[in-house]
Design a protein around this motif. Sequence first.
Motif, PDB file in Angstrom:
ATOM      1  N   ALA A 283     -44.343  15.697 -72.767  1.00 17.23           N
ATOM      2  CA  ALA A 283     -45.599  16.440 -72.889  1.00 17.23           C
ATOM      3  C   ALA A 283     -46.420  16.322 -71.615  1.00 17.23           C
ATOM      4  CB  ALA A 283     -46.392  15.931 -74.088  1.00 17.23           C
ATOM      5  N   ALA A 284     -46.470  15.118 -71.038  1.00 17.03           N
ATOM      6  CA  ALA A 284     -47.264  14.896 -69.824  1.00 17.03           C
ATOM      7  C   ALA A 284     -46.679  15.639 -68.622  1.00 17.03           C
ATOM      8  CB  ALA A 284     -47.344  13.398 -69.525  1.00 17.03           C
ATOM      9  N   LEU A 285     -45.354  15.701 -68.551  1.00 14.28           N
ATOM     10  CA  LEU A 285     -44.702  16.344 -67.405  1.00 14.28           C
ATOM     11  C   LEU A 285     -44.492  17.842 -67.624  1.00 14.28           C
ATOM     12  CD1 LEU A 285     -44.249  13.367 -66.642  1.00 14.28           C
ATOM     13  CD2 LEU A 285     -41.921  13.963 -65.972  1.00 14.28           C
ATOM     14  N   GLY A 286     -44.646  18.292 -68.869  1.00 14.29           N
ATOM     15  CA  GLY A 286     -44.442  19.703 -69.168  1.00 14.29           C
ATOM     16  C   GLY A 286     -42.985  20.118 -69.078  1.00 14.29           C
ATOM     17  N   VAL A 287     -42.076  19.227 -69.538  1.00 15.65           N
ATOM     18  CA  VAL A 287     -40.644  19.528 -69.500  1.00 15.65           C
ATOM     19  C   VAL A 287     -40.041  19.294 -70.874  1.00 15.65           C
ATOM     20  CG1 VAL A 287     -40.461  18.887 -67.055  1.00 15.65           C
ATOM     21  CG2 VAL A 287     -39.984  17.172 -68.820  1.00 15.65           C
ATOM     22  N   ASN A 288     -38.821  19.761 -71.052  1.00 16.92           N
ATOM     23  CA  ASN A 288     -38.088  19.490 -72.283  1.00 16.92           C
ATOM     24  C   ASN A 288     -37.719  18.005 -72.335  1.00 16.92           C
ATOM     25  OD1 ASN A 288     -35.641  19.328 -74.121  1.00 16.92           O
ATOM     26  ND2 ASN A 288     -36.133  21.497 -74.322  1.00 16.92           N
ATOM     27  N   PRO A 289     -37.848  17.357 -73.484  1.00 15.84           N
ATOM     28  CA  PRO A 289     -37.494  15.928 -73.587  1.00 15.84           C
ATOM     29  C   PRO A 289     -36.071  15.630 -73.118  1.00 15.84           C
ATOM     30  CG  PRO A 289     -38.658  16.641 -75.565  1.00 15.84           C
ATOM     31  CD  PRO A 289     -38.400  17.873 -74.752  1.00 15.84           C
ATOM     32  N   PHE A 290     -35.184  16.634 -73.167  1.00 12.56           N
ATOM     33  CA  PHE A 290     -33.794  16.468 -72.729  1.00 12.56           C
ATOM     34  C   PHE A 290     -33.719  15.920 -71.304  1.00 12.56           C
ATOM     35  CE2 PHE A 290     -29.962  18.075 -70.690  1.00 12.56           C
ATOM     36  CZ  PHE A 290     -28.961  17.841 -71.631  1.00 12.56           C
ATOM     37  N   PHE A 291     -34.696  16.269 -70.457  1.00 12.27           N
ATOM     38  CA  PHE A 291     -34.624  15.941 -69.035  1.00 12.27           C
ATOM     39  C   PHE A 291     -35.374  14.665 -68.642  1.00 12.27           C
ATOM     40  CE2 PHE A 291     -34.119  20.590 -69.261  1.00 12.27           C
ATOM     41  CZ  PHE A 291     -32.858  20.689 -68.681  1.00 12.27           C
ATOM     42  N   ILE A 292     -36.022  14.014 -69.583  1.00 15.52           N
ATOM     43  CA  ILE A 292     -36.823  12.829 -69.235  1.00 15.52           C
ATOM     44  C   ILE A 292     -35.972  11.731 -68.622  1.00 15.52           C
ATOM     45  CG2 ILE A 292     -38.149  10.913 -70.248  1.00 15.52           C
ATOM     46  CD1 ILE A 292     -39.735  13.475 -69.690  1.00 15.52           C
ATOM     47  N   GLY A 293     -34.717  11.624 -69.037  1.00 13.65           N
ATOM     48  CA  GLY A 293     -33.830  10.613 -68.459  1.00 13.65           C
ATOM     49  C   GLY A 293     -33.699  10.741 -66.958  1.00 13.65           C
ATOM     50  N   ASP A 294     -33.655  12.008 -66.457  1.00 11.99           N
ATOM     51  CA  ASP A 294     -33.536  12.220 -65.009  1.00 11.99           C
ATOM     52  C   ASP A 294     -34.772  11.706 -64.269  1.00 11.99           C
ATOM     53  OD1 ASP A 294     -31.058  13.390 -65.218  1.00 11.99           O
ATOM     54  OD2 ASP A 294     -31.804  15.448 -65.186  1.00 11.99           O
ATOM     55  N   TYR A 295     -35.949  11.932 -64.869  1.00 12.03           N
ATOM     56  CA  TYR A 295     -37.178  11.470 -64.213  1.00 12.03           C
ATOM     57  C   TYR A 295     -37.291   9.954 -64.263  1.00 12.03           C
ATOM     58  CZ  TYR A 295     -38.370  16.380 -64.081  1.00 12.03           C
ATOM     59  OH  TYR A 295     -38.342  17.727 -63.823  1.00 12.03           O
TER      60      TYR A 295
END
Length: 344
Positions: A283-295
């Motif tokens: 939510a904070a980054l404005g991305v799909n949760p699928f990609f949080i691992g990359d960040y």
Amino acid sequence: MADKGFDEIIRDLKNKIYSPIYFLQGEEAYYIDELSDYLEKNVLDEMEKEFNQTILYGRETETLALLSTAKRYPMMANYSVVIVKEAQDLKYFKKEMGKSDPDPLLNYMLNPSTSTVLVFCYKYDTVDKRTKFYKSLQKHAVIFESKKIYDNKIPDWVSSYLQHRGVKIKIPAAQLIADYLGSDLSKVANECDKLLLNVAKGAEIDVLQIEQNIGISKDFNVFELNTALAKRQGEKVFRIANYFKSNTKANPLVVTIGTLYSFFTKVLLYHSLTDRSKGAAAAALGVNPFFIGDYDIAARNFNLSKSVGIISLLREYDLKSKGIDSASVEEGDLLRELLYKILN
């Protein structure tokens, strides 16, 4: 009348509920074109169009000529349709609005012909809501504002676009389309339509099908470049860079840098998060949760100080990609140089 959304306007049109005036405005041209195309194709049948449908272009149209056309009675039809494309170029909006008394176009807005469907396609901007013209529109026109969609919303838009046409798409594939094509919805929709020609209803599109039907390499693209950088996979990073160097037309440096900037800006933001749970971070980054691992991986491999430095590097090389202090250096060599500095 009222400001209306895209779906509501289309629903009314399908039910043959027409307004005497449609004022379609805003930054995003795609929805303006969709609505004007629907009106152009569906209000009149083919025989009625011959005598009762007129397409005008703002730059070539005088106000009085427009009004003369709008006031003309339909011939052997219930309506006449007048569509003003590129209406933002009408002399009225550039020089005449509010300058004359009486104002002929304003007067028409206040008392439009009920047998005419007049459509303004006012792209890339909006009319000042404080003007008498806009206030007159609110009384008698359907007003639609087509707002620009943020880059981070494009993957969801792709998924929705395809889903409405009976096809699903995997999250990485939707992200790949977004990263490669950007936020030009007309271009994105056109490429999605190409996909639909070769995909059966009910199917789920993956990255391989993107490569086969759109021509975006599943292994050598900005999405894979971001992932390789996040994991500090130097060998893969430079394989992708070499591919980009040999295909600069399909992978312009300025676009690649823009995508890297978007990625590392989010990495920088990730460093500041106190709640790094998947949902909260997404939510904070404005991305799909699928990609949080990359960040998360990127934040571990590039500390806060290094992330700040990368943002500075990207700004520097963005200028170089535009010819500032690097006129004689090829794009591919600039990219390799940039990636080397990011990794070291």
